[in-house]
Design an enzyme around this catalytic site. Structure first.
Site, short mmCIF file in Angstrom:
data_model
loop_
_atom_site.label_atom_id
_atom_site.label_comp_id
_atom_site.label_asym_id
_atom_site.label_seq_id
_atom_site.Cartn_x
_atom_site.Cartn_y
_atom_site.Cartn_z
N ASP A 26 0.98 -1.16 -0.08
CA ASP A 26 0.05 -0.06 -0.22
C ASP A 26 1.05 1.14 0.02
O ASP A 26 2.11 1.12 0.40
CB ASP A 26 -0.91 -0.08 1.15
CG ASP A 26 -1.49 1.26 1.26
OD1 ASP A 26 -2.16 1.80 0.80
OD2 ASP A 26 -1.28 1.78 2.67
N ASP A 28 0.01 5.13 0.78
CA ASP A 28 -0.55 6.24 1.98
C ASP A 28 -0.70 5.65 3.38
O ASP A 28 -1.51 4.48 3.49
CB ASP A 28 -1.70 6.86 1.50
CG ASP A 28 -1.67 7.73 0.30
OD1 ASP A 28 -2.32 7.63 -0.60
OD2 ASP A 28 -0.65 8.48 0.16
#
Ligand code: XBP
Ligand code: MG
Length: 260
Positions: A26, A28
């Site tokens: 991932d 953010d």
């Protein structure tokens, strides 16, 4: 989580990471604490548009339950009792202003990679593991962050880079993770997803991928039930790897005890 399990988590996580054919990251909150910059960029766009909206950290923490910047603004607008009409074109324009401002903030270098991220990327590469990205944000935002943190040639190290606008449904739907697996041509159980949020955990789990959580600023108190391990940050893997090197039987015996 009992104290023993907490103490064991980094070794289990290090073991899980080392055994994976690919690590799917991932962006953010996981690679860097970017959500604070996203929040500032949203507020900049609102001010530019004269909306009178200001998202403080408490409001933003709640709004992060909605993934996707455009969707988040629409959800906020809908939640207001009295709000001026805001067309999809208005939302798109706000998001364009926000994204431009976000890139400017990232390019100042004020948002470094989180602890342990650069080391994990380098260790994985040295082990011949494949790397991928599965994120809700845009390709432009990924490039702004990783060009700054890893240099302009960063993408060459990733076999798949899947962003929010590449798929029909954003997290917690599994779409970005299913697309990553398709591009990697790997089975879910051969990979590990590295995430920071409950939505991300749900998305990767729905794709059948084991998940390692690294707690982040805004999502640290999300529900991480079902994660294979929960770490404060990825630097914990470094010391755990040392334990594994010094005592390779450590994790195998622990797995045997747990009947894993
Ligand atoms: C987190 C998100 C994104 C960002 C804002 O993505 O939900 O929407 O908050 O970026 P990740 P955009 O999956 O990397 O945690 O405004 O580009 O959506
Ligand atoms: Mg995230």
């Amino acid at each position: 989580m009992q104290a023993d399990a907490l103490a064991q988590a980094p070794v289990d996580a290090a073991d899980l990471i080392r055994r994976a054919a690919a690590l799917i990251f991932d962006v953010d909150g996981t690679l860097a604490e970017t959500e604070e910059l996203h929040r500032q960029a949203f507020n900049h766009a609102f001010a530019r548009h004269g909306l009178g909206w200001e998202w403080d950290r408490a409001v933003y923490r709640h709004l992060l339950l909605v993934t996707g910047g455009k969707e988040r603004m629409r959800a906020y607008h809908t939640s207001l009792v009295a709000a001026p009409p805001l067309s999809d074109a208005d939302i798109a324009e706000l998001h364009r202003i926000k994204t431009t401002h976000y890139a400017g903030l990232v390019e100042t270098g004020c948002c470094p990679l989180r602890p342990g991220v650069a080391e994990l990327l380098a260790d994985a590469k040295a082990r011949g593991q494949r790397l991928a990205i599965a994120t809700t944000t845009s390709h432009g935002n990924i490039d702004a962050l990783l060009s700054q943190a890893l240099g302009t040639g960063w993408a060459a190290d990733f076999d798949a880079i899947v962003a929010g606008d590449d798929v029909r449904h954003k997290k917690p739907a599994p779409d970005v993770y299913l697309e990553s697996l398709a591009r990697l041509q790997l089975e879910a159980h051969d990979c590990v997803a590295i995430e920071d949020s409950g939505n991300g955990l749900m998305a990767a789990s729905r794709a059948g991928i084991p998940v390692l959580i690294t707690r982040s600023m805004f999502c640290r108190d999300d529900d991480f039930t079902g994660a294979r391990a929960v770490l404060e940050d990825l630097s914990e893997l470094g010391s755990a790897n040392q334990k594994l090197k010094n005592n390779p039987m450590h994790s195998r015996s622990r797995r045997r005890d747990r009947g894993a």
